[in-house]
Design a protein around this motif. Structure first.
Motif, PDB file in Angstrom:
ATOM      1  N   GLY A 157       0.821  -1.200   0.000  1.00  0.00           N
ATOM      2  CA  GLY A 157       0.000   0.000   0.000  1.00  0.00           C
ATOM      3  C   GLY A 157       0.852   1.244   0.000  1.00  0.00           C
ATOM      4  N   CYS A 206      -0.285   5.152   4.176  1.00  0.00           N
ATOM      5  CA  CYS A 206      -1.513   4.422   4.457  1.00  0.00           C
ATOM      6  C   CYS A 206      -1.886   4.567   5.927  1.00  0.00           C
ATOM      7  CB  CYS A 206      -1.319   2.943   4.140  1.00  0.00           C
ATOM      8  SG  CYS A 206      -2.718   1.920   4.649  1.00  0.00           S
ATOM      9  N   CYS A 257      -3.632  -3.046  -0.732  1.00  0.00           N
ATOM     10  CA  CYS A 257      -4.290  -2.757   0.537  1.00  0.00           C
ATOM     11  C   CYS A 257      -5.705  -2.264   0.266  1.00  0.00           C
ATOM     12  CB  CYS A 257      -3.498  -1.689   1.292  1.00  0.00           C
ATOM     13  SG  CYS A 257      -4.315  -1.096   2.776  1.00  0.00           S
ATOM     14  N   VAL A 271      -7.491  -0.497   2.163  1.00  0.00           N
ATOM     15  CA  VAL A 271      -7.736   0.815   2.771  1.00  0.00           C
ATOM     16  C   VAL A 271      -7.263   1.953   1.870  1.00  0.00           C
ATOM     17  CG1 VAL A 271      -7.186   2.306   4.739  1.00  0.00           C
ATOM     18  CG2 VAL A 271      -7.574  -0.145   5.087  1.00  0.00           C
ATOM     19  N   CYS A 272      -6.029   1.869   1.392  1.00  0.00           N
ATOM     20  CA  CYS A 272      -5.447   3.003   0.665  1.00  0.00           C
ATOM     21  C   CYS A 272      -5.331   2.760  -0.836  1.00  0.00           C
ATOM     22  CB  CYS A 272      -4.086   3.359   1.248  1.00  0.00           C
ATOM     23  SG  CYS A 272      -2.863   2.044   1.107  1.00  0.00           S
TER      24      CYS A 272
HETATM   25 ZN   LIG Z   1      -3.148   0.755   3.005  1.00  0.00          ZN
END
Ligand SMILES: [Zn+2]
Length: 89
Positions: free
Chosen positions: A35, A39, A72, A74-75
């Motif tokens: 990521g 992040c 990832c 999330v990011c």
């Molecule tokens: Zn991430």
């Protein structure tokens, strides 16, 4: 200053090598997730401790994928969706 500083990055074969340029992406060797360096998920994990010893870096996204890492969630949402095989719907 000699300008000889190097960074240890992970190559497409999953093995570390010395690079003259810093990585643009971070990763976790045990979870096999890569990521962004900023992040928020990784920052939280680092703050808790225990993450840094497994942290690795990549020159770019193609290298991370070739090394067997996944984006990832999330990011790297777009890359994560593409990796999951979704067609963007
Ligand atoms: Zn991430």
């Amino acid at each position: 200053m000699t300008g000889k500083r190097t960074w240890t990055l992970i190559g497409a074969d999953g093995r570390p090598y010395e690079s003259t340029l810093p990585g643009t992406l971070g990763g976790h060797r045990r979870t096999k997730i890569y990521g962004r360096l900023d992040c928020p998920g990784a920052a939280r994990a680092i703050a808790r401790g225990g993450y840094v010893s497994h942290r690795v870096f990549f020159a770019d996204e193609a290298t991370a994928i070739a090394a067997g890492y996944r984006p990832c969630a999330v990011c790297m949402r777009d890359a994560y969706r593409a990796w999951k095989g979704g067609d963007g719907g």
